[in-house]
Design a protein around this motif. Structure first.
Motif, mmCIF file in Angstrom:
data_model
loop_
_atom_site.group_PDB
_atom_site.id
_atom_site.type_symbol
_atom_site.label_atom_id
_atom_site.label_comp_id
_atom_site.label_asym_id
_atom_site.label_seq_id
_atom_site.Cartn_x
_atom_site.Cartn_y
_atom_site.Cartn_z
ATOM 1 N N ALA A 110 0.823 -1.210 0.000
ATOM 2 C CA ALA A 110 0.000 0.000 0.000
ATOM 3 C C ALA A 110 0.856 1.258 0.000
ATOM 4 O O ALA A 110 0.376 2.325 -0.340
ATOM 5 N N PHE A 111 2.120 1.154 0.375
ATOM 6 C CA PHE A 111 2.966 2.333 0.454
ATOM 7 C C PHE A 111 3.465 2.769 -0.915
ATOM 8 O O PHE A 111 3.955 3.860 -1.078
ATOM 9 N N GLY A 112 3.396 1.911 -1.934
ATOM 10 C CA GLY A 112 3.811 2.295 -3.276
ATOM 11 C C GLY A 112 2.853 3.322 -3.852
ATOM 12 O O GLY A 112 1.645 3.206 -3.700
ATOM 13 N N GLY A 113 3.385 4.350 -4.519
ATOM 14 C CA GLY A 113 2.556 5.369 -5.121
ATOM 15 C C GLY A 113 2.103 6.435 -4.145
ATOM 16 O O GLY A 113 1.120 7.111 -4.388
ATOM 17 N N VAL A 114 2.820 6.608 -3.029
ATOM 18 C CA VAL A 114 2.461 7.609 -2.029
ATOM 19 C C VAL A 114 3.713 8.308 -1.506
ATOM 20 O O VAL A 114 4.831 7.928 -1.825
ATOM 21 N N LYS A 115 3.487 9.310 -0.676
ATOM 22 C CA LYS A 115 4.579 9.945 0.057
ATOM 23 C C LYS A 115 4.659 9.276 1.417
ATOM 24 O O LYS A 115 3.642 8.921 2.005
ATOM 25 N N PHE A 116 5.878 9.080 1.904
ATOM 26 C CA PHE A 116 6.044 8.557 3.255
ATOM 27 C C PHE A 116 7.338 9.091 3.833
ATOM 28 O O PHE A 116 8.141 9.716 3.142
ATOM 29 N N TYR A 117 7.522 8.878 5.125
ATOM 30 C CA TYR A 117 8.747 9.280 5.806
ATOM 31 C C TYR A 117 9.604 8.041 5.991
ATOM 32 O O TYR A 117 9.128 7.019 6.467
ATOM 33 N N GLY A 118 10.871 8.139 5.586
ATOM 34 C CA GLY A 118 11.817 7.041 5.748
ATOM 35 C C GLY A 118 12.894 7.440 6.731
ATOM 36 O O GLY A 118 13.288 8.607 6.791
ATOM 37 N N ASP A 119 13.384 6.476 7.505
ATOM 38 C CA ASP A 119 14.385 6.762 8.517
ATOM 39 C C ASP A 119 15.743 7.048 7.888
ATOM 40 O O ASP A 119 16.118 6.469 6.891
ATOM 41 N N LEU A 120 16.474 7.966 8.525
ATOM 42 C CA LEU A 120 17.833 8.285 8.089
ATOM 43 C C LEU A 120 18.798 7.238 8.618
ATOM 44 O O LEU A 120 18.524 6.548 9.588
ATOM 45 N N ASN A 121 19.952 7.175 7.987
ATOM 46 C CA ASN A 121 20.967 6.192 8.331
ATOM 47 C C ASN A 121 22.300 6.788 7.916
ATOM 48 O O ASN A 121 22.362 7.576 6.978
ATOM 49 N N VAL A 122 23.364 6.426 8.590
ATOM 50 C CA VAL A 122 24.692 6.963 8.281
ATOM 51 C C VAL A 122 25.043 6.746 6.811
ATOM 52 O O VAL A 122 25.671 7.575 6.176
ATOM 53 N N ASN A 123 24.625 5.625 6.244
ATOM 54 C CA ASN A 123 24.943 5.316 4.848
ATOM 55 C C ASN A 123 24.002 5.996 3.858
ATOM 56 O O ASN A 123 24.203 5.898 2.662
ATOM 57 N N ARG A 124 22.957 6.649 4.356
ATOM 58 C CA ARG A 124 21.999 7.352 3.498
ATOM 59 C C ARG A 124 21.783 8.746 4.074
ATOM 60 O O ARG A 124 20.873 8.963 4.858
ATOM 61 N N PRO A 125 22.612 9.720 3.709
ATOM 62 C CA PRO A 125 22.487 11.034 4.331
ATOM 63 C C PRO A 125 21.178 11.750 4.033
ATOM 64 O O PRO A 125 20.739 12.567 4.814
ATOM 65 N N GLY A 126 20.527 11.463 2.932
ATOM 66 C CA GLY A 126 19.225 12.053 2.676
ATOM 67 C C GLY A 126 19.255 13.407 2.029
ATOM 68 O O GLY A 126 18.879 14.393 2.643
ATOM 69 N N CYS A 127 19.716 13.472 0.797
ATOM 70 C CA CYS A 127 19.754 14.722 0.051
ATOM 71 C C CYS A 127 18.524 14.832 -0.846
ATOM 72 O O CYS A 127 18.134 13.853 -1.494
ATOM 73 N N VAL A 128 17.923 16.008 -0.873
ATOM 74 C CA VAL A 128 16.750 16.233 -1.727
ATOM 75 C C VAL A 128 17.137 15.919 -3.165
ATOM 76 O O VAL A 128 18.184 16.336 -3.649
ATOM 77 N N GLY A 129 16.292 15.144 -3.826
ATOM 78 C CA GLY A 129 16.531 14.756 -5.207
ATOM 79 C C GLY A 129 17.180 13.392 -5.349
ATOM 80 O O GLY A 129 17.190 12.823 -6.440
ATOM 81 N N ASP A 130 17.736 12.830 -4.254
ATOM 82 C CA ASP A 130 18.347 11.503 -4.326
ATOM 83 C C ASP A 130 17.302 10.480 -4.731
ATOM 84 O O ASP A 130 16.178 10.482 -4.216
ATOM 85 N N LYS A 131 17.690 9.594 -5.646
ATOM 86 C CA LYS A 131 16.799 8.501 -6.040
ATOM 87 C C LYS A 131 16.886 7.407 -4.985
ATOM 88 O O LYS A 131 17.962 7.096 -4.472
ATOM 89 N N ILE A 132 15.738 6.844 -4.657
ATOM 90 C CA ILE A 132 15.667 5.833 -3.599
ATOM 91 C C ILE A 132 14.733 4.700 -4.028
ATOM 92 O O ILE A 132 14.014 4.824 -5.013
ATOM 93 N N HIS A 133 14.761 3.630 -3.270
ATOM 94 C CA HIS A 133 13.735 2.597 -3.364
ATOM 95 C C HIS A 133 13.198 2.418 -1.958
ATOM 96 O O HIS A 133 13.959 2.414 -0.981
ATOM 97 N N MET A 134 11.902 2.256 -1.840
ATOM 98 C CA MET A 134 11.286 2.214 -0.509
ATOM 99 C C MET A 134 11.841 1.101 0.377
ATOM 100 O O MET A 134 11.832 1.216 1.592
ATOM 101 N N ASP A 135 12.371 0.030 -0.222
ATOM 102 C CA ASP A 135 12.904 -1.075 0.575
ATOM 103 C C ASP A 135 14.182 -0.725 1.319
ATOM 104 O O ASP A 135 14.609 -1.464 2.195
ATOM 105 N N GLN A 136 14.824 0.402 0.993
ATOM 106 C CA GLN A 136 16.065 0.751 1.679
ATOM 107 C C GLN A 136 15.813 1.353 3.069
ATOM 108 O O GLN A 136 16.746 1.564 3.822
ATOM 109 N N TYR A 137 14.557 1.590 3.403
ATOM 110 C CA TYR A 137 14.233 2.172 4.702
ATOM 111 C C TYR A 137 13.712 1.107 5.657
ATOM 112 O O TYR A 137 12.874 0.285 5.288
ATOM 113 N N ASN A 138 14.195 1.146 6.892
ATOM 114 C CA ASN A 138 13.697 0.223 7.916
ATOM 115 C C ASN A 138 12.363 0.693 8.484
ATOM 116 O O ASN A 138 11.512 -0.118 8.823
#
Length: 133
Positions: free
Chosen positions: A15-43
């Motif tokens: 159900a989370f596909g096709g929506v906006k959500f909040y994903g947790d930050l991680n040292v290996n993912r600093p979180g820059c606006v515009g970065d391409k992501i896949h929802m599975d990379q968030y815990n």
């Protein structure tokens, strides 16, 4: 209650596909606006629009959350923003967690789970080393 929870467990990850959500930050993912992501990379995936389906008081004021635990476990529940800028998470087993909303980036994903970061406090505050776009 078991039927409601089973339905939530089966529907929530897709159900989370096709929506906006909040994903947790991680040292290996600093979180820059515009970065391409896949929802599975968030815990932790805190949905912005998928409503809470747990039988809790004021459930209509909560959204769904999906948590991937180390070792492969998953948990589902509900979350809401508090007046103090925290995320109050209620897990389906009744336990609660509180996280600072600054620990999350806002992402926008398509139905395949691919997307990009659209808001990042860490970038705005200068904590994330992001390229100029």
């Amino acid at each position: 209650m078991r039927k409601i929870l089973l339905g939530f467990v089966l529907v929530a990850p897709t159900a989370f596909g096709g929506v906006k959500f909040y994903g947790d930050l991680n040292v290996n993912r600093p979180g820059c606006v515009g970065d391409k992501i896949h929802m599975d990379q968030y815990n932790y995936r805190l949905a912005s629009t998928v409503k809470c389906e747990l039988p809790i008081m004021n459930a209509n004021q909560y959204n769904a959350v999906h948590i991937k635990r180390p070792g492969g476990g998953e948990q589902f529940g509900c979350w809401a923003k508090t007046l103090g800028g925290k995320a109050l998470i209620i897990i389906s087993d009744g336990t609660t967690e509180t996280w600072d909303m600054l620990s999350f980036v806002e992402v926008d994903v398509d139905k395949t789970g691919n997307g990009k970061i659209i808001k990042s406090y860490f970038q705005r505050a200068g904590f994330a080393k992001c390229p100029t776009r």
